[in-house]
Scaffold this active site. Structure first.
Site, PDB file in Angstrom:
ATOM      1  CG  ASP A   1       4.042   8.819 -10.638  1.00 19.17           C
ATOM      2  OD1 ASP A   1       4.082   8.815  -9.386  1.00 19.17           O
ATOM      3  OD2 ASP A   1       4.263   7.806 -11.322  1.00 19.17           O
ATOM      4  CG  ASP A  43      -2.138   0.937   0.986  1.00 15.60           C
ATOM      5  OD1 ASP A  43      -2.448   1.228  -0.192  1.00 15.60           O
ATOM      6  OD2 ASP A  43      -2.763   1.365   1.960  1.00 15.60           O
ATOM      7  CB  THR A  44       1.890   3.461  -2.382  1.00 21.44           C
ATOM      8  OG1 THR A  44       2.806   2.392  -2.573  1.00 21.44           O
ATOM      9  CG2 THR A  44       2.621   4.774  -2.640  1.00 21.44           C
TER      10      THR A  44
END
Length: 197
Positions: free
Chosen positions: A151, A68-69
């Protein structure tokens, strides 16, 4: 050695496949025909990762790992954190999530942030936890076409490009996920393989 990666996210799978030595074969949930949503109801990254890998162990009795991030932004109490994927709502829309972050940071001068990945590996019934962190900052507009999630608005320390402007190889050399998986791979190669030879 076969390991199930508890994800249906092909982006993640591609990133990990690029990091793994040949003696490990990683199967995604799609590869073993698991289509159900695995619960992620914990309030920490560690809790979610552990919950997912224990689910695979309990239902399928397979060696597995899950991650998990979260993106943790200092100026907004380390949000979005564990809610990163669904920050702007249940649709998990990356653009909406980024827009919400940019709105919340509009009047903030401190834009420091970090991506943090936690991995839960269950091997022969025993759990091992690994963590990877990359520090950086949030810019005020999206830049770049590659990557996924947040990102396009995250610039890692020491860089002037966002994660979305870096190649997969460049990102893999420094990313939070790469750092966490390096620890897991080191463990598998140096601790686990030695014991099985």
């Amino acid at each position: 050695m076969k390991l199930v990666f508890a994800t249906q996210n092909q982006h993640k799978a591609a990133e990990i496949q690029a990091l793994l030595p040949s003696e490990f074969e990683v199967l995604t949930l799609n590869d073993i025909n698991i289509s159900e949503d695995i619960p992620e109801t914990a309030d920490t990254l560690e809790g979610n990762a552990s919950q997912k890998s224990h689910y695979i162990l309990r239902h399928y009795s397979l060696d597995c790992f899950s991650d998990d991030t979260g993106l943790e932004i200092k100026a907004i109490n380390n949000e979005p954190g564990v809610y990163s994927a669904r920050y702007a709502g249940p649709s998990k829309n990356a653009d909406e999530n980024m827009n919400k972050v940019l709105e919340k940071l509009a009047d903030k001068s401190d834009r420091t942030a970090q991506f943090r990945t936690v991995i839960s590996l269950i091997l022969e019934g025993k759990e091992h936890i690994f963590e990877g962190i990359v520090k950086g900052s949030i810019i005020s507009e999206k830049r770049g076409e590659d990557g996924f999630g947040y990102d396009p608005i995250f610039v890692p320390e020491g860089q002037n490009k966002t994660f979305a402007e870096l190649s997969l190889d460049e990102k893999n050399k420094m990313s939070h996920r790469a750092r966490a998986f390096e620890k897991m791979i080191h463990f598998l190669k140096n601790d686990h393989l030695k014991h099985t030879m």
